[in-house]
Design a protein around this motif. Structure first.
Motif, PDB file in Angstrom:
ATOM      1  N   GLY A   1      21.877  34.014  14.937  1.00  0.00           N
ATOM      2  CA  GLY A   1      23.244  34.491  15.175  1.00  0.00           C
ATOM      3  C   GLY A   1      23.934  33.764  16.304  1.00  0.00           C
ATOM      4  O   GLY A   1      23.559  32.663  16.684  1.00  0.00           O
ATOM      5  N   VAL A   2      24.941  34.410  16.817  1.00  0.00           N
ATOM      6  CA  VAL A   2      25.723  33.854  17.913  1.00  0.00           C
ATOM      7  C   VAL A   2      25.431  34.705  19.140  1.00  0.00           C
ATOM      8  O   VAL A   2      25.464  35.925  19.070  1.00  0.00           O
ATOM      9  CB  VAL A   2      27.230  33.909  17.585  1.00  0.00           C
ATOM     10  CG1 VAL A   2      28.056  33.486  18.791  1.00  0.00           C
ATOM     11  CG2 VAL A   2      27.552  33.013  16.388  1.00  0.00           C
ATOM     12  N   SER A   3      25.095  34.044  20.253  1.00  0.00           N
ATOM     13  CA  SER A   3      24.796  34.824  21.461  1.00  0.00           C
ATOM     14  C   SER A   3      26.091  35.078  22.223  1.00  0.00           C
ATOM     15  O   SER A   3      27.076  34.363  22.049  1.00  0.00           O
ATOM     16  CB  SER A   3      23.761  34.100  22.312  1.00  0.00           C
ATOM     17  OG  SER A   3      24.380  33.357  23.317  1.00  0.00           O
TER      18      SER A   3
ATOM     19  N   GLN B   1      27.493  32.036  24.093  1.00  0.00           N
ATOM     20  CA  GLN B   1      27.288  30.722  23.470  1.00  0.00           C
ATOM     21  C   GLN B   1      28.641  30.032  23.316  1.00  0.00           C
ATOM     22  O   GLN B   1      29.581  30.616  22.782  1.00  0.00           O
ATOM     23  CB  GLN B   1      26.653  30.929  22.096  1.00  0.00           C
ATOM     24  CG  GLN B   1      26.280  29.651  21.394  1.00  0.00           C
ATOM     25  CD  GLN B   1      25.575  29.934  20.064  1.00  0.00           C
ATOM     26  OE1 GLN B   1      25.304  31.097  19.725  1.00  0.00           O
ATOM     27  NE2 GLN B   1      25.296  28.900  19.318  1.00  0.00           N
ATOM     28  N   PRO B   2      28.761  28.793  23.787  1.00  0.00           N
ATOM     29  CA  PRO B   2      30.056  28.124  23.619  1.00  0.00           C
ATOM     30  C   PRO B   2      30.338  27.869  22.138  1.00  0.00           C
ATOM     31  O   PRO B   2      29.432  27.532  21.389  1.00  0.00           O
ATOM     32  CB  PRO B   2      29.892  26.815  24.396  1.00  0.00           C
ATOM     33  CG  PRO B   2      28.428  26.621  24.573  1.00  0.00           C
ATOM     34  CD  PRO B   2      27.777  27.962  24.496  1.00  0.00           C
ATOM     35  N   SER B   3      31.554  28.078  21.744  1.00  0.00           N
ATOM     36  CA  SER B   3      31.910  27.897  20.337  1.00  0.00           C
ATOM     37  C   SER B   3      31.932  26.416  19.989  1.00  0.00           C
ATOM     38  O   SER B   3      32.581  25.629  20.665  1.00  0.00           O
ATOM     39  CB  SER B   3      33.278  28.503  20.057  1.00  0.00           C
ATOM     40  OG  SER B   3      33.698  28.170  18.765  1.00  0.00           O
TER      41      SER B   3
ATOM     42  N   PHE C   1      32.554  46.370  22.809  1.00  0.00           N
ATOM     43  CA  PHE C   1      33.855  46.085  23.405  1.00  0.00           C
ATOM     44  C   PHE C   1      34.552  44.925  22.702  1.00  0.00           C
ATOM     45  O   PHE C   1      35.297  44.176  23.297  1.00  0.00           O
ATOM     46  CB  PHE C   1      33.685  45.789  24.900  1.00  0.00           C
ATOM     47  CG  PHE C   1      32.963  46.892  25.626  1.00  0.00           C
ATOM     48  CD1 PHE C   1      33.664  47.966  26.131  1.00  0.00           C
ATOM     49  CD2 PHE C   1      31.584  46.863  25.756  1.00  0.00           C
ATOM     50  CE1 PHE C   1      33.015  48.992  26.780  1.00  0.00           C
ATOM     51  CE2 PHE C   1      30.918  47.897  26.401  1.00  0.00           C
ATOM     52  CZ  PHE C   1      31.635  48.968  26.912  1.00  0.00           C
ATOM     53  N   SER C   2      34.235  44.780  21.408  1.00  0.00           N
ATOM     54  CA  SER C   2      34.778  43.644  20.667  1.00  0.00           C
ATOM     55  C   SER C   2      36.283  43.737  20.503  1.00  0.00           C
ATOM     56  O   SER C   2      36.810  44.767  20.095  1.00  0.00           O
ATOM     57  CB  SER C   2      34.141  43.563  19.283  1.00  0.00           C
ATOM     58  OG  SER C   2      34.802  42.573  18.533  1.00  0.00           O
ATOM     59  N   PRO C   3      36.982  42.645  20.837  1.00  0.00           N
ATOM     60  CA  PRO C   3      38.423  42.649  20.588  1.00  0.00           C
ATOM     61  C   PRO C   3      38.735  42.523  19.094  1.00  0.00           C
ATOM     62  O   PRO C   3      39.873  42.676  18.685  1.00  0.00           O
ATOM     63  CB  PRO C   3      38.922  41.419  21.356  1.00  0.00           C
ATOM     64  CG  PRO C   3      37.736  40.549  21.524  1.00  0.00           C
ATOM     65  CD  PRO C   3      36.515  41.431  21.487  1.00  0.00           C
TER      66      PRO C   3
ATOM     67  N   ARG D   1      30.302  36.496  17.580  1.00  0.00           N
ATOM     68  CA  ARG D   1      29.916  36.616  18.979  1.00  0.00           C
ATOM     69  C   ARG D   1      29.986  38.065  19.436  1.00  0.00           C
ATOM     70  O   ARG D   1      29.134  38.556  20.136  1.00  0.00           O
ATOM     71  CB  ARG D   1      30.851  35.768  19.837  1.00  0.00           C
ATOM     72  CG  ARG D   1      30.634  35.913  21.328  1.00  0.00           C
ATOM     73  CD  ARG D   1      31.816  35.462  22.166  1.00  0.00           C
ATOM     74  NE  ARG D   1      32.224  34.091  21.953  1.00  0.00           N
ATOM     75  CZ  ARG D   1      31.513  33.035  22.270  1.00  0.00           C
ATOM     76  NH1 ARG D   1      30.334  33.179  22.800  1.00  0.00           N
ATOM     77  NH2 ARG D   1      31.976  31.827  22.035  1.00  0.00           N
ATOM     78  N   TRP D   2      31.040  38.732  19.013  1.00  0.00           N
ATOM     79  CA  TRP D   2      31.288  40.088  19.509  1.00  0.00           C
ATOM     80  C   TRP D   2      30.666  41.158  18.624  1.00  0.00           C
ATOM     81  O   TRP D   2      30.868  42.348  18.859  1.00  0.00           O
ATOM     82  CB  TRP D   2      32.789  40.321  19.644  1.00  0.00           C
ATOM     83  CG  TRP D   2      33.389  39.603  20.812  1.00  0.00           C
ATOM     84  CD1 TRP D   2      33.954  38.359  20.810  1.00  0.00           C
ATOM     85  CD2 TRP D   2      33.472  40.073  22.168  1.00  0.00           C
ATOM     86  NE1 TRP D   2      34.384  38.040  22.076  1.00  0.00           N
ATOM     87  CE2 TRP D   2      34.107  39.073  22.922  1.00  0.00           C
ATOM     88  CE3 TRP D   2      33.079  41.248  22.808  1.00  0.00           C
ATOM     89  CZ2 TRP D   2      34.342  39.205  24.289  1.00  0.00           C
ATOM     90  CZ3 TRP D   2      33.321  41.388  24.153  1.00  0.00           C
ATOM     91  CH2 TRP D   2      33.954  40.366  24.888  1.00  0.00           C
ATOM     92  N   GLU D   3      29.915  40.717  17.601  1.00  0.00           N
ATOM     93  CA  GLU D   3      29.384  41.657  16.625  1.00  0.00           C
ATOM     94  C   GLU D   3      28.540  42.771  17.261  1.00  0.00           C
ATOM     95  O   GLU D   3      28.629  43.923  16.889  1.00  0.00           O
ATOM     96  CB  GLU D   3      28.528  40.897  15.604  1.00  0.00           C
ATOM     97  CG  GLU D   3      28.770  41.339  14.189  1.00  0.00           C
ATOM     98  CD  GLU D   3      28.377  40.250  13.207  1.00  0.00           C
ATOM     99  OE1 GLU D   3      27.255  39.735  13.346  1.00  0.00           O
ATOM    100  OE2 GLU D   3      29.198  39.919  12.335  1.00  0.00           O
TER     101      GLU D   3
END
Lengths: 219, 471
Positions: free
Chosen positions: B231-233, B236-238, B463-465, B457-459
């Protein structure tokens, strides 16, 4: 700089700071008290334990372009660890302290003019303002708030070199660290002989421009 | 004096001066890498040893199972950020609420102190404890976008949780016990992460930076296969950020150019005449119009019988007209009505409506044509013109006619004929739209990749926007 002879072994004892009154003889490890040009035997200092410090007496560096040299050190111990307090003499004659703890380096000067907070008012997390300090040398520190980070009951477990106060093994004090949120640092030492306030800042190792560092075996 | 730590070639064999002690439980020898360490785990029996119990005593503080081995072995050395580090400690921690586990390696260098390497789902972070205290942001975007500021960076709250030590190996500069628990808060500004650990007595902030897995393997010469990145940490830079701003700039420039050309096109767009005719005005009650408009005029005369009031119409010209029907085509666009009349020291006032005959919509018009000239004070002057035009914008397609009436001034002026010409602008939008779509495709593609990366990333965050508002 002046030289005296060790009353115990006759070895040369060098003083670089006029304010130094306590010294450990490099030859016989006797701790000596100085009164004017008279040295008096105080006790015996055990060899300091190996601690991987990058410094030694004679290490030189800079604090915002002001050169300094390390003259002596106190090895400190508290419940949860150890650190070193290096007695520092600046090129302009000022004295200061360089604290070395787990890779953090804070350098400070004694603020002799500001009132010292009452020990009972100090709790971890409490905030204080040093705006009232009227020490012009410390003007750059006179902004903002400081937060009490820790309160440590401290015991000196050894010392070396020259020092501005009697620092035998077993000297006890209470040490309080305060940090501002922009890297400034203050420390209050409560000791039976008097309380003292120090102000300074945290600086990265590389920004001191150290020379004459100690060789560390294996590194 | 050697002022630089020899970092050019990490030695595979080194012999640091170590402090040796004996395990109080099994009697095995233990070498301390750092004499200041407070806790050490016996590598032979797994006893956790407190090296500073009640002052300077050695005491047992627990026991761990030695079967868990870190991927980077204790004692490994590697260079990160230009500084050589030695792995001296290892911890496994978990958030007991979510049963999430991660690994932490304690790194040491005698000049630069301690750092951390953490690994979670194959993603690595290089972490420093900081003395600076981040400040809560003044601007609160919303209840779910909490942020703190540190050195001109804004970090957004990603998660709150607990961190409990479940396993330790090696040595540490503080007392470590299995079961130690702290509260955590993580704030992100990729590739950075600000974390706070809080217990009863302390409040410690640290700053982490994302490090590629390959770098860890290479620098520390890890022989084992590092865990695969899942996944995406959080920080982690996009990969889709590289060149995104320049792509955005290029896209904006192209769109700007396109809009500029379309404006040029609109202003110079070929107008097509859809109607043209001349109307004669006579200073009498009888209207004299072109044969083609005769019927319309008649009809209007019935509706507006100005002839019934001869006193008013006899001394001034007052005519009412209607054009033939004409067709407006080519999509909603501008209509230009051009009027001209031979005015000469007099004026003509025209008012009327452009009427959509199918929908009954009316667009009022109101125009004056006047021209004056003369000589005063020995200088000749003139004012006005013998023509006038007006633009009606956004007129939809359909069948139209123009109804208007005229009056002249001064009273009794004879002005005839009035020429009416109606033009329809015919701009082309399709080229513009197609170009816009083509230019925007690569941008939209990158934008959607970037967007979905951020959503991923926010999954795991509360507090995901990007979260749909379920509350």
């Amino acid at each position: 700089m002046f030289k005296l002879l060790c009353p115990a072994c006759g070895g040369e004892v060098v003083f670089k700071s006029k304010a130094s009154i306590f010294v450990v003889c490099t030859y016989c490890k006797s701790s000596l008290l100085r009164q004017d040009l008279n040295l008096e035997l105080y006790g015996k200092m055990a060899e300091l334990q190996e601690d991987l410090t990058p410094f030694q007496i004679g290490t030189k560096g800079y604090w915002s372009k002001n050169p300094f040299e390390l003259l002596g050190r106190l090895r400190m111990s508290w419940d949860d660890g150890y650190w070193n307090e290096w007695y520092v003499l600046f090129g302009d004659g000022q004295e200061g302290w360089l604290a070395e703890a787990q890779g953090f380096y804070s350098i400070c000067l004694e603020d002799k003019d500001s009132p010292i907070l009452d020990r009972d008012d100090i709790k971890v997390g409490a905030r204080f303002d040093f705006k009232d300090s009227n020490n012009s040398l410390l003007d750059f520190l006179n902004k903002g708030e400081y937060e009490v980070c820790d309160i440590k009951e401290v015991i000196c477990i050894g010392s070396e070199g020259e020092l501005p106060f009697t620092a035998p093994k077993g000297r006890k004090s209470t040490s309080i660290d305060l940090n501002s949120n922009d890297g400034k640092f203050a420390c209050i030492e409560y000791h039976e002989d008097g309380n003292r306030l120090f102000v300074g800042e945290y600086i990265e190792f590389d920004d001191f421009g150290f020379t004459n560092l100690r060789d560390i075996e294996g590194w | 004096m050697n002022n630089d730590i020899n970092t050019s070639n990490p030695p595979t064999r080194f012999s640091p001066k170590v402090k040796a002690l004996t395990c109080p439980s099994c009697g095995a020898g233990i070498d301390l890498k750092v004499p200041d360490s407070i806790t050490v785990v016996c590598g032979s029996c797994g006893s956790i040893i407190d090296l500073k119990a009640n002052g300077f005593n050695i005491a047992l503080a627990g026991k761990i199972n030695l079967s868990i081995k870190p991927i980077i072995p204790l004692g490994s050395r590697g260079k990160l950020k230009g500084i050589l580090w030695e792995v001296i400690g290892f911890m496994k921690r978990r958030d007991p609420q979510y049963s999430v586990y991660w690994d932490e390696y304690l790194l040491f260098n005698p000049r630069y102190g301690y750092k951390w390497l953490t690994e979670y789902k194959g993603h690595w972070n290089f972490i420093s404890t900081i003395k600076l205290k981040p400040k809560a942001s003044n601007i609160v975007l919303s209840q779910h976008r909490i942020s703190v500021d540190l050195l001109n960076h804004k970090y957004f709250l990603y998660g709150r949780g607990l961190a409990e030590v479940t396993h330790v190996l090696g040595e540490f500069y503080w007392r470590v016990k299995v079961g130690d628990e702290v509260q955590t808060e993580d704030y992100i500004d990729p590739p950075y992460m600000l974390s706070r650990e809080t217990d009863q007595s302390e409040n410690i902030w640290s700053l982490g930076e994302y490090i590629e897995s390959e770098k860890i393997g290479e620098r520390f010469q890890v022989s084992e296969l590092l865990p695969a990145e899942l996944g995406v940490s959080p920080n982690q830079p996009s990969p889709h950020n590289d060149g995104f701003t320049s792509l955005l700039a290029v896209w904006a420039i192209f769109v700007g150019i396109l809009i500029f050309f379309q404006f040029m096109h609109l202003s110079s767009a070929q107008s097509k005449e859809v109607y043209s005719n001349s109307f004669s005005l006579l200073p009498q009650e009888k209207y004299n119009v072109k044969a083609s408009d005769w019927s319309a005029t008649l009809f209007n005369r019935k509706t507006f019988p100005s002839i019934a009031i001869p006193s008013k119409t006899s001394d001034k010209t007052n005519n009412e007209f209607s054009t033939n029907s004409f067709e407006l085509k080519g999509g909603k666009s501008t209509v230009e009505i051009h009027l001209s009349a031979p005015v000469d020291n007099n004026g003509l006032y025209i008012s009327g409506e452009l009427i959509n005959e199918e929908k009954g919509l009316a667009y009022p018009i109101d125009q004056t044509i006047e021209y004056y000239h003369g000589v005063s004070g020995g200088e000749s002057w003139s004012e006005g013109s013998n023509q006038s035009s007006l633009l009606l914008s956004s007129i939809p397609d359909g069948k139209y006619r123009l109804d208007f009436e005229t009056s002249t001034y001064p009273e009794g002026s004879v002005i005839s004929p009035i020429n009416v010409s109606i033009k329809r602008a015919t701009p082309l939008w399709s080229n513009f739209l197609w170009s816009l779509i083509l230019i925007s495709l690569p941008f939209l593609w990158r934008y959607s990749l970037r967007y979905s990366f951020e959503v991923q990333r926010w999954e795991e965050s509360d507090f995901s926007p990007y979260a749909s508002s379920e509350e």
